[in-house]
Each structure stands twice: as structure tokens, then as C-alpha cells.
Design a protein around this motif. Sequence first.
Motif, short mmCIF file in Angstrom:
data_model
loop_
_atom_site.label_atom_id
_atom_site.label_comp_id
_atom_site.label_asym_id
_atom_site.label_seq_id
_atom_site.Cartn_x
_atom_site.Cartn_y
_atom_site.Cartn_z
N ASP B 164 9.37 -3.91 2.68
CA ASP B 164 7.93 -3.69 2.95
C ASP B 164 7.63 -3.93 4.43
O ASP B 164 6.95 -3.13 5.07
CB ASP B 164 7.07 -4.62 2.09
N ARG B 218 -3.40 2.22 -3.83
CA ARG B 218 -2.03 2.03 -3.31
C ARG B 218 -1.74 0.55 -3.09
O ARG B 218 -0.68 0.05 -3.41
CB ARG B 218 -1.84 2.80 -2.01
N ALA B 221 -1.32 -1.24 -6.29
CA ALA B 221 -0.03 -0.89 -6.91
C ALA B 221 1.09 -1.72 -6.30
O ALA B 221 1.99 -2.18 -7.00
CB ALA B 221 0.25 0.59 -6.73
N LEU B 222 1.03 -1.92 -4.98
CA LEU B 222 2.05 -2.74 -4.32
C LEU B 222 2.00 -4.17 -4.82
O LEU B 222 3.02 -4.80 -5.09
CB LEU B 222 1.83 -2.73 -2.80
N SER B 225 3.34 -4.42 -8.30
CA SER B 225 4.80 -4.29 -8.41
C SER B 225 5.49 -5.62 -8.13
O SER B 225 6.57 -5.89 -8.65
CB SER B 225 5.32 -3.20 -7.47
N GLU B 226 4.87 -6.46 -7.31
CA GLU B 226 5.52 -7.74 -7.00
C GLU B 226 5.47 -8.70 -8.18
O GLU B 226 6.43 -9.41 -8.47
CB GLU B 226 4.84 -8.39 -5.78
#
Lengths: 474, 338
Positions: B164, B218, B221-222, B225-226
Motif C-alpha cells: 500500500d 474505495r 474497501a481498503l 480488506s485489512e
Amino acid sequence: MIFTSFEFVLFFALVLAGRSLCRSLPAEKWFLLVASYVFYMSWSVPFGLLILATSLVDYGVGLGLNGIVDQRKRKLLLTISLVANLGVLAFFKYTNFLLANVESVATMFGLHLARWHYDIILPAGISFFTFQSMSYTISVYRRQIEPCRSLRDFLLFVAFFPQLLAGPIVRAADLLPQIYRRVRANIYEIESGLAQFAVGAVKKIVISDQIAPNVDLIFNAPGNYDGFTLFQGVLGYAVQIYCDFSGYSDMAIGCARIMGFHFPENFQMPYSAASITEFWQRWHISLSSWFRDYLYIPLGGNRKGETRTYVNLLVTMLLCGLWHGASWNFVLWGGLHGVSLAIHRIWKHWNPLGSLMKQPAFRFFWTPFAHLLTLGIVLVGWVLFRAQNWPLAVQYLSRMLSWSHEGVHLVSPYILPAVTAVFITHLLVQKDRNWSLEIPKRATHIRIGFYSALVLLICLLGVTDSVPFIYFQF
Amino acid sequence: MSPKKQLGFIVVATLLLTAVGSHFVAGWIGLPKPGAAFRRIGPQSGPQVFCAGSSLLQFGLAWPEISKALGQGMENWGIGGSSPSEWEFSQPLATNANLMIIGISVYDLNELHLANSRANVVPLSQTIQDLWSAGMSRQFSKRLLSQYPLAYLRQVFPTAGNSDAVLVGLRRKLPSKMRSAAAAEDSANSMVLPKEAVFEFGGSTDKLSEWDTAKKLRRLALMRSETQGEHTFGGPKQLALHRMLQRAQASGGNIVVVLPVAPLYAHEFLTPEVNLNFEKALTEVQRAFPAAQFVRLDQDTPLQSDAYFSDPVHMNGAGRDIATEAFLKALELPSQKL
């Protein structure tokens, strides 16, 4: 323990070291068998007993088939094996699906049944090891192979860790002979195995895991997005599932090759296919050939007339869809592919463009059209495959195909580069070449450059919080 | 050269080239080095205030004003994405502290949100001990422990597992003409840390409320995901928080600031169950340390707007001003009830 974890790297290093210390072939096989069960039981200890149980049934059936001449008794033994394997698969995978459908049908007839749902945990890789094990008993029944006399060898054949969780589904005729003798990788095989493992890791952690959150975002609420975003989402999923699954296969094949075992290739640039038939010759090859040999051909294949051939194709693909998951979406996905395969077969027989196809100018335009049409069918199929349920799939397809301008317009900085990279590779790279086998034959500086690029990609863009492989759920 | 030696040479050369490439990219994009960045503000003489918190606390309060109000110097050892597990190891460095201000939030205390450089700060033995004491799941333990080999790997390949940061860094560095609109938008909002060792982070003018929907989605979503969109409390972070408060209590006092997150984040991730579990975790802390003063900025009504946040978890300048005022006001009052 997934291939891209530190845990697996340590495990594999210990396996290689331990195996090299084994002085005899039996000791080596025992060692690999224990290692394979440790690998599987790192997911779940009780399910290790499940593999053991189904393996014992198939081992016994294999031995039994060898000593019996009476065809009826042979059939009975084979049925025992199929019922055991498919029964286990049906219980763990399809119980709730079946109950939900019984309930729906009953409701249609005005009967209100109590809601049945059991919390059944799906054992990892169950669809793969049951199919691998069944291929053995069917092959012994057909007298294509001799039964395996050693229980240890048979248990190792079923549980061999590189292909245990998500294939490739290796046939007994391919793997058992490698288990019987002592195999060792030469330097070339070690290098090509490492190269294939690295290519698989790039596909998985640099591409698939990187785009997964954005793809999930779009598929979770398709009603929120415009047509462009939905198209981007399905392209992203096409790349995600390809890189995830073929990445796993590459790593499995690479691991096996480092140890001197040879597994068949499972993917061969599937998105470069110019027809749906060719797609299935390039996508999940070990599964499609399994269905061809153990379902389509026994159903009669193409030997019982044209109509029956189409029915056989459709039945095979519907069951292939159901193999992937207990949901009508998967059945419809299989149905779409079955119908497409049948239509392609009709088209080939009809051959209305036969004379035109001989002209290079026509072929110049026709070939890209054939590729795009194939890709289009595959993408529509992926929507059915990935959508959480049927209404969401319909919503997704209707908004995407009508190129809706309503909703959020999202440009993912992750999906588009990944899609471009994968599709350019499919277009530019000669589709039948296997780079992991070719690179080790090149000059030293080319090999260093290629491997450095792979490892650097992992170091720069690899996602370390790796998510489990998509196909583990199947 | 024999094939064996040749393969050995290729492996070594590959690793060497990769290491050089990784170091080059890390240097080029200015990848932060693991470890704490010391910053301070206010009078250097006399007892200091030890400020423990992540960027949520650093950006969330105006430290020069607080230092002035308290009449004391303030010290902070900042670590990206950190939590009590990491702050605990800065605490012994504040040798002259008579007060600890510790900033926590539902985001910071989420056990599933891990600091990138945790393994560089927290000894392996401490992690194992905490995992054992808290009875954490096997899956979580594996995730946490896998940070240690990664930390060793980063000695050679500094960009490993930092995708990232690498992507954000590359987008910043690439010529503006090559940037896509979305990429430029994403990087424009990244937090900019002060270059000097001064404990003053300034106030961002970005407003989460002005983000377009695509950008919000977005970012969420990041974040999802973590942590798989989940929040769990009561693990190693909670244990570290207790130890810190205990130590600070022995050498002075404690102020626990509970920081808000943006309504966008709350709406997306904070289910009633998550909120309940967070409150339980806080109640447990307050029961164990009744003398600690709790300042609940997360319950401050004016801050319940995305206009006061520069992203889903960080307050912007306007939010910081409101939070600072509320904080200073709360210092004059007895401890707020949970």
C-alpha cells in the motif's frame, strides 16, 4: 497453511530437508505421508480423519476389484466407492442446499416446513480429493490401471500435499507410478519448479489479492454502480479468479517439480481462446478432462447421435457447475457453458463460413470477433459465478449490459492495470508455451533478469495478509 | 561452472538485485523506516507530559494549545498505524513524565488492525505472552506472528509487505501527466507528517463530506480488506493499555482521550454489537483505573459530521479545533462518566 505464507515456506524447507535425510524409499514415503497429513491437519484435525476414511474405502475397493471377475460384484464395489465419495461430498457440500430447495418446493405446494439449516463446515479441498480418489477406483474398475497394493502409497496418492487442497486433480495413472519409484529433481527441474512457484506467487499476491477488495466492493452492491464500473468489476473478477486459481496450480506444480514429481498443467492462457470449446481445453484442464473421461464419455459422449451429444454436454456442464458450489448460480453458470459448447458444436458442423474462412482478409476480422465473443460468454458466466445470489446476478447483468449511466462511476486504480497486464500477456505471449520450462534453458543473464523481476514484483506489490485461495471453498 | 553452482549463482544474484531494487524504490518514494519518530513541544524544563497515541490523536488535538494550557512540555514517539501494543515501548523513554495523555478509539483498539512495524517494536516474547493470556484465535495468532519473519525480511527487502505504501509512494512520484484521476485523488488525501521533530501536526483542510462516492467506497474497501470489516477487542492491545495505565498511574496521572471516528466509518463498520464490545472494553479499563480521567470526544455531538474529518478516521483542522476546545474544557471538569 497456504503456499504464500511463511508457515508454508518453513514447512516446505523442512520437508525437503527431511526427505533428503531418508535413506530408503519406504522411509521417504512414510515421511511424505506424515508431512501431507500435517499439512492438511493444519486446517482441521478431524477432517484429516475424513480423508483417511475415504482413502481406506477406495483402497479396499481397489484391491477388491482386482480379485473379482464377476461383473455384477465389480459394479457393486465401484458403487460402494462412488457412494462413499459422493456421499461425503453431498453431505458436507449440498445438505443445506438440498434442504433449502425441499423447503421452497414444499412452500410452492402450500406446505410450510420447519426451516432446516445445519452448521456444516466444508472440509478444505473436499471436491478435489474425492474426485482424485474416485478417478482411481473408476480406472481400476475399467482395468486401465493395476490397483495399488500398498496402503501407504495409496494414502500418499490421495493426500500428497502440493495438490491436496485445490488440485490439479492428478490421475492415479500419472501420480502412482511416481510414488512407486524414487523420484529426484535434477537441477533443471529445481530451477523450473522455483520459477513456476514464483510466477504463481506473483499471480496470487501481486495481482489477485491486490484487486480483490475492489472487485468485492463492486460485486457486493451492483445496484450502486454504473455500467462501466460493473464491466470493470467483471473484468477484474475474470483476472482475479484466473490469477488466484492458476497461481495456486503453478505453485502446486512448482513445489511438486522441486521434489521431482510431475503434475499436468492446469491452465494454458484460457482468455486467449477463440471458442468456448477451446476455453475449456485451457481452463482448469484437470477438472474438464475429469468430467470428460468420467462423466461425458460414460454418458455416451458423441457416440449416440447429435441430440444425445448436446444433452450429454449440457448434463456434464450442469454437474460441473454444481461441483463448484451448492447454489443455483453455479448450476446456471454450468448451464450457460453447456449451451455455449452445444451451440459451438452445431456451428462447427454447420460450418456456414467454411469457404470464407479460407480467405485471409475474412479471417483477419473473424478471429478477433471469435475471441471477443468467447470472452463475452465467459464474462457473463463469471457474473453468475461470483454474484451472491440470483437477483444480484440479474441486476448486475441488466445494468452492465444496458450500460446504465445511473450510479457511482468508479475507476479502480488496481483493477484496470491488472486487467491490462493479464490480457496483454494473453495476447502477446504464444499461448502454448510454458515459460517456467523454457526460462531455465536461456542464458544466465536473461534468467537472472527474469527471476529478479518476479521477486521484485513480490517485494514491491505483494499483499502479505494473504487471503485464502478462491478455489479452497470448492 | 557446474549446473549446481550456476543455479546457486543465479539465486544469489537474483536476491542481490532484488534487494538493491527494493532499497532503491524505498529510498526513492521515501518509505518510512520502521521505528518511532520523536516529537516534542512546549517547555523543556520540568516534568513532561507523555502523549501516547496514533495519528488519530496526533492530528486530532492542537498540541501547542494543550501544552500552553497545562504549562508543560509534551513528548510523543509516533509510529504509523500504532496502538497501545507499540506505545507501551515508548513509555520508558519518557523518563521525566508526570502525566500520560493516551488517545484511543474504536479504530485503534481494534485488535484486527495491525501496525505495519509492530514486529520492529514489540518483542516476540511479549507478543506470544499476550496472545496466550488473551486466548486469541489460532488464525489471528498466525497473522500476528507472521509479522516477525516479515520484519527480518524487511532488513534486506524494505518494501516487502508494504504494497500500500509503495503504491501510494509511486503515485506521488510518477509525473503528474501519467497519473490517473483516481490515483491523484487518492494520494491527495494521504496524511502528511511534519518533517521537524515538533509535536504540531497542523490542521488539514480536506473534508470527508466532500469526497465523491467512488473515493469513499474505495477507501472503505481498503479498510475492509485489512480487517475483513470486523472489530474485536480485549486482546494484546487491551493488555498493553492496562500495563501502560498501571505504569503511568505509578509515576503520575492518566488522561484517557476516547477519539471519534467519522460517521461514514461508524455507519460502515460499527454495528451495535461492535459498539457494545467497545464500551465493555472501556468499562473494564475504567474499573481497573478509577483514578484515570476519561475524556469522551467520541460522544461530542458537534463532531458527529463527516465535515470534521479529512478521511474516515482522522479529524481535519476544523474537527481538531472543536476537539481541542472540548478536551480543554473537560480537563476543568471531573472525569466524564462512561
